[in-house]
Scaffold this active site. Structure first.
Site, mmCIF file in Angstrom:
data_model
loop_
_atom_site.group_PDB
_atom_site.id
_atom_site.type_symbol
_atom_site.label_atom_id
_atom_site.label_comp_id
_atom_site.label_asym_id
_atom_site.label_seq_id
_atom_site.Cartn_x
_atom_site.Cartn_y
_atom_site.Cartn_z
ATOM 1 N N GLU A 157 -0.339 -9.275 -0.443
ATOM 2 C CA GLU A 157 -1.798 -9.444 -0.408
ATOM 3 C C GLU A 157 -2.393 -9.417 -1.815
ATOM 4 O OE1 GLU A 157 -1.963 -6.224 2.492
ATOM 5 O OE2 GLU A 157 -3.066 -7.531 3.848
ATOM 6 N N ALA A 179 0.847 -1.186 0.000
ATOM 7 C CA ALA A 179 0.000 0.000 0.000
ATOM 8 C C ALA A 179 0.887 1.241 0.000
ATOM 9 C CB ALA A 179 -0.905 -0.018 1.227
ATOM 10 N N GLU A 210 3.838 -4.836 7.869
ATOM 11 C CA GLU A 210 3.025 -3.726 8.412
ATOM 12 C C GLU A 210 3.296 -3.487 9.889
ATOM 13 O OE1 GLU A 210 1.889 -6.212 6.525
ATOM 14 O OE2 GLU A 210 0.628 -5.404 4.935
HETATM 15 C C1 HXC Z 1 5.051 4.494 -0.840
HETATM 16 C C2 HXC Z 1 7.100 3.603 -1.349
HETATM 17 C C3 HXC Z 1 6.723 2.351 -0.813
HETATM 18 C C4 HXC Z 1 5.387 2.241 -0.304
HETATM 19 C C5 HXC Z 1 8.743 2.184 -1.517
HETATM 20 N N1 HXC Z 1 8.367 3.436 -1.765
HETATM 21 N N2 HXC Z 1 7.768 1.493 -0.941
HETATM 22 N N3 HXC Z 1 6.279 4.665 -1.368
HETATM 23 N N4 HXC Z 1 4.611 3.331 -0.325
HETATM 24 N N5 HXC Z 1 4.904 1.088 0.177
HETATM 25 C C6 HXC Z 1 9.160 4.517 -2.373
HETATM 26 C C7 HXC Z 1 10.248 5.014 -1.442
HETATM 27 O O1 HXC Z 1 9.714 5.923 -0.519
HETATM 28 C C8 HXC Z 1 11.198 5.627 -2.417
HETATM 29 O O2 HXC Z 1 10.696 6.884 -2.819
HETATM 30 C C9 HXC Z 1 11.119 4.711 -3.613
HETATM 31 O O3 HXC Z 1 9.860 4.021 -3.490
HETATM 32 C C10 HXC Z 1 12.235 3.680 -3.632
HETATM 33 O O4 HXC Z 1 12.220 2.986 -2.394
HETATM 34 P P1 HXC Z 1 13.543 2.795 -1.484
HETATM 35 O O5 HXC Z 1 13.080 2.503 -0.103
HETATM 36 O O6 HXC Z 1 14.469 3.937 -1.680
HETATM 37 O O7 HXC Z 1 14.187 1.504 -2.143
HETATM 38 P P2 HXC Z 1 15.093 0.379 -1.449
HETATM 39 O O8 HXC Z 1 16.074 1.033 -0.511
HETATM 40 O O9 HXC Z 1 15.597 -0.467 -2.559
HETATM 41 O O10 HXC Z 1 14.094 -0.498 -0.537
HETATM 42 C C11 HXC Z 1 13.081 -1.242 -1.139
HETATM 43 C C12 HXC Z 1 12.053 -1.696 -0.090
HETATM 44 C C13 HXC Z 1 11.578 -0.475 0.750
HETATM 45 C C14 HXC Z 1 12.700 -2.744 0.859
HETATM 46 C C15 HXC Z 1 10.888 -2.359 -0.830
HETATM 47 O O11 HXC Z 1 11.143 0.551 -0.144
HETATM 48 C C16 HXC Z 1 10.425 -0.755 1.676
HETATM 49 O O12 HXC Z 1 10.600 -1.375 2.749
HETATM 50 N N6 HXC Z 1 9.214 -0.303 1.316
HETATM 51 C C17 HXC Z 1 8.052 -0.381 2.188
HETATM 52 C C18 HXC Z 1 7.527 -1.780 2.210
HETATM 53 C C19 HXC Z 1 6.364 -1.886 3.167
HETATM 54 O O13 HXC Z 1 6.446 -1.575 4.365
HETATM 55 N N7 HXC Z 1 5.220 -2.276 2.633
HETATM 56 C C20 HXC Z 1 3.990 -2.389 3.407
HETATM 57 C C21 HXC Z 1 3.172 -1.145 3.239
HETATM 58 S S1 HXC Z 1 1.707 -1.231 4.197
HETATM 59 P P3 HXC Z 1 11.643 8.180 -2.863
HETATM 60 O O14 HXC Z 1 10.711 9.285 -3.204
HETATM 61 O O15 HXC Z 1 12.284 8.297 -1.520
HETATM 62 O O16 HXC Z 1 12.621 7.861 -3.960
HETATM 63 C C22 HXC Z 1 0.698 -2.274 3.343
HETATM 64 C C23 HXC Z 1 -0.574 -2.783 3.923
HETATM 65 C C24 HXC Z 1 -1.390 -1.729 4.436
HETATM 66 O O17 HXC Z 1 0.979 -2.662 2.285
HETATM 67 C C25 HXC Z 1 -2.258 -2.176 5.536
HETATM 68 C C26 HXC Z 1 -2.252 -1.191 6.653
HETATM 69 C C27 HXC Z 1 -3.557 -0.556 6.923
#
Ligand code: HXC
Length: 258
Positions: free
Chosen positions: A114, A68, A134
């Site tokens: 998901e 998300a 999450e």
């Molecule tokens: C918004 C995101 C994002 C996300 C990555 N980006 N994941 N933006 N939402 N879920 C963006 C980063 O902010 C960054 O933007 C760009 O994408 C590149 O990501 P990096 O982190 O710089 O890349 P890297 O270092 O290679 O790491 C990759 C990664 C990491 C391990 C996938 O991005 C990460 O951990 N992402 C979050 C994963 C996560 O937590 N997903 C769950 C979300 S919650 P900029 O602008 O800085 O370049 C969910 C369920 C919701 O899905 C339910 C809750 C209610």
């Protein structure tokens, strides 16, 4: 056929198979509301055409989907979440009746995992990484993770993954039963499209009923599930697919369900 090459979601159609590619590379295919709406609308339009027999949903080599969109979500209030019923449109994605194959390379995190689980089956490249991280954001999975992952791989592993947020590699995911098959990254898409083509050549109704019966196995007690299956089996004797399939076997030829 290629539609909207610059959109969040790209669609390419070959025969009866629609390849749907998440195309928001700069945000690692994070599921913004815009992406979600586009994905669902395009798949519903394709389903309405009635000539698509299977979808393949994929990302790119590095990332299937990072979940998300955290930036879109982070400042929302509880009241907004409830009044918008945030994430509820994903039910329309699940409800797509045409089979959906997720072809996953790289990260499938949170909503990405998901999304893969909302598909009917998951094929993975060796690089695939699945997680429900999450808990690290102070929330829990919100698009089915606690429910579908538990049904898919059991309570022990679901607890382990959701409470720690750890990554699970492709081979472990296959052993756990989340992933149907693992391929080398470079052949994943070809294999997924091959399976999709094979599915799209079967009888449309028998594919739909087989899928519905498997889905019901998650919902119903065994006796009711078995009855559902048997009645669906019986009903297929009212259609042309059973006539063609069995005649083709007896006549030693390939069935033609077109
Ligand atoms: C918004 C995101 C994002 C996300 C990555 N980006 N994941 N933006 N939402 N879920 C963006 C980063 O902010 C960054 O933007 C760009 O994408 C590149 O990501 P990096 O982190 O710089 O890349 P890297 O270092 O290679 O790491 C990759 C990664 C990491 C391990 C996938 O991005 C990460 O951990 N992402 C979050 C994963 C996560 O937590 N997903 C769950 C979300 S919650 P900029 O602008 O800085 O370049 C969910 C369920 C919701 O899905 C339910 C809750 C209610």
């Amino acid at each position: 056929q290629t539609l909207d090459a610059n959109a969040n979601v790209r669609v390419e159609i070959t025969g009866k198979v629609a390849l749907v590619t998440l195309n928001r590379d700069l945000a690692l295919n994070a599921l913004s509301s815009a992406l979600m709406q586009e994905l669902i609308a395009k798949m519903q339009q394709l389903e309405a055409r009635r000539d698509i027999g299977c979808f393949v949903i994929t990302g790119n080599r590095r990332v299937f989907c990072a979940g998300a969109d955290i930036k879109e979500m982070h400042s929302k209030s509880c009241q907004q979440m409830i009044s918008e019923d945030y994430f509820s449109p994903w039910e329309q994605f699940s409800a797509i009746k045409t089979p959906k194959i997720a072809a996953v390379c790289g990260y499938a995190l949170g909503g990405g995992c998901e999304l893969a689980m909302m598909c009917d089956l998951i094929y993975a490249g060796e690089s695939a990484v699945f997680a429900q991280p999450e808990i690290n954001l102070g929330v829990i999975p919100g698009i089915g993770g606690t429910q579908r992952l538990t049904r898919s791989i059991g309570k022990a592993k679901a607890m382990d993954l959701i409470l720690t947020g750890r990554h699970m590699a492709a081979r472990e995911a296959e052993q756990a039963g989340l992933v149907a098959r693992v391929f080398a990254d470079e052949s994943l898409l070809e294999e997924a499209l091959f399976a999709a083509q094979s599915i799209s050549e079967k009888g449309r109704l028998s594919v739909r009923f087989a899928k519905e019966a498997i889905v019901q196995s998650m919902e119903l007690p065994l006796s009711q599930g078995l009855l559902f299956e048997r009645r669906v089996f019986h009903s297929l004797f009212a259609g042309e697919e059973q006539l063609e399939g069995m005649a083709a076997f007896i006549e030693k030829r390939r069935p033609d369900f077109a």
